[in-house]
Design an enzyme around this catalytic site. Structure first.
Site, PDB file in Angstrom:
ATOM      1  CB  CYS A 160      29.156  72.721  70.785  1.00 29.88           C
ATOM      2  SG  CYS A 160      28.578  71.260  71.653  1.00 29.88           S
ATOM      3  CB  CYS A 356      20.239  67.883  71.778  1.00 33.52           C
ATOM      4  SG  CYS A 356      21.452  68.324  73.048  1.00 33.52           S
TER       5      CYS A 356
END
Length: 427
Positions: A160, A356
């Site tokens: 991440c 994102c």
């Protein structure tokens, strides 16, 4: 009547509970089990860590909101899963039987893989939980009294990377606001093979754009960085070459550091025979169902997704918000079909598309990778103040959604529409 238990009440588990309640006949029971009694909006944690948000703005009590939708809630840790007996053993020895289990636990944070790292017994901070972000904020306030070198980034095995970049730019912006940036050399240390890899082999022009941003803010970087250990005020990093061989040893001083860890599956889930891969992530088929247990589904960070490519230092593939949203919708569709006695209709699939929105202080960056694994039909990375504003709007929308019990798909209805993109796979 069936009993569906959802294990985990994060950005996957809570929407799953709401969508299932809206989808299933009222005769079916739904119970959510979570180790804590509150929901936390994890994407806001970089703001919490610099004092731009308070805990009360990014968390809410779970029980009263689920109760409004006739969803039961148990705030206890799960110690054991008896998959064959369809029973959970909760903290304190309580037994909870289920007909269907949906695992949305999120990850276990593996700070132990790098000695000396982590916010509790180590020397680095984290933004993975609201408690970690609050601890980072407390340490940051001390740091502001005596500023010095800072290290931000992601450790070996991390998957991440977006929040690491977010925090680096937010940290930079906050220091600028305080007129202290000139006193803080910043180094971005990442296991990615290059800046902007993001665990996705890059998206659009992410490499050039993010390198340019780091340069413009005088943030140095080390890529293919294998962080080996951390001591008080000192980080030890081995930089590898493309063949995975040591290229350079770094001994980096710091007064403040935020390093994202590698993820693993939580202990109770990882311990179930045949359920997970060696890292403890749930092995699922294309319908979000366990490959071994037909009555277990899983969504979110806790599912097993292979790396996009082999890298000198191990990196994982991220599970972004849009992907998780579609995983949840697929589970709700498929479990509803099963409960209706139509297993042949349980064919909904999640998308392997990545979208994102990353805040950068007063601007932001957005990327779209459709599908996540290249080659792609859509592959772009853009920067603009609109992303910063969109991230703020997303936070407000999602917290409202959790309070009201809405199961409206945020990315499907708002983000994709705004970007002029249609979902590639539909249930």
């Amino acid at each position: 009547m069936a009993h569906i238990v959802i294990l985990g009440a994060g950005t996957g588990g809570m929407p799953a509970a709401y969508e299932l309640r809206a989808t299933l006949d009222k005769t079916h029971r739904i119970t959510v089990v979570n180790a804590t009694d509150y929901f936390q909006f994890v994407p806001s944690n970089p703001w919490v860590a610099v004092g731009w948000r308070e805990r009360s703005q990014t968390t809410l009590p779970i029980a009263p909101h689920l109760a409004k939708k006739d969803i039961a809630f148990i705030a206890r840790r799960v110690d054991k899963i008896d998959a064959e007996g369809r029973t959970l053993e909760l903290e304190g020895g309580q037994q909870l039987a289920y007909d269907y289990l949906i695992i949305t636990t999120g990850p276990k944070l593996s700070f132990d893989e790098v000695p000396g790292s982590g916010p509790l017994n180590g020397h680095t901070q984290s933004i993975c939980t609201v408690e970690h972000a609050e601890n980072a904020w407390a340490e940051y306030q001390k740091f502001l009294q005596d500023p010095g070198p800072a290290i931000i980034g992601a450790m070996p095995g991390a998957s991440c990377f977006g929040p690491a970049y977010e925090f680096a730019f937010i940290f930079n912006k906050d220091l600028q606001k305080r007129k202290l940036r000139h006193k803080v050399p910043i180094t971005f240390v990442t296991s990615e093979p290059y800046i902007g890899h993001l665990g996705l082999a890059g998206v659009g022009d992410s490499k050039t754009l993010l390198e340019s941003e780091l340069r413009s803010f005088d943030i140095k970087w080390i890529t293919s960085a294998k962080t080996t250990r951390v001591e008080a005020g000192k980080m030890f990093v081995t930089e590898l070459d493309d063949a995975g061989q040591p290229k350079k040893e770094h001994e980096l001083p710091f007064k403040f550091s935020m390093m994202l860890p590698a993820f693993k599956g939580v202990d109770a889930v990882a311990a179930v025979e045949g359920l997970c891969n060696p890292r403890g992530f749930v092995l699922i088929d294309e319908y979000q169902r366990s490959k071994k247990y037909r009555n277990i589904f899983s969504a979110g960070v806790c599912v097993a997704i292979p790396p996009v490519e082999v890298t000198p230092v191990p990196t994982g593939a991220p599970k972004t918000g849009y992907m998780i949203e579609t995983m949840v919708s697929a589970i709700c569709h498929n479990s509803a079909a099963e409960l209706a006695g139509r297993p042949e209709a349980a064919t909904a699939k999640a998308t392997w598309n990545a979208i994102c929105l990353a805040d950068m202080g007063d601007t932001g960056a957005a990327f779209v990778a459709l599908p996540q694994i290249p080659p792609r039909n859509v592959n772009w990375f853009k920067k603009g103040k609109w992303v910063h504003l969109a991230k703020i709007a997303f936070e407000k929308y999602f917290m409202h959604k959790m309070k009201t019990g809405s199961h409206e798909p945020f990315y499907e209805k708002h983000v994709l529409k705004a970007l002029g993109i249609e979902r590639l796979e539909k249930p």
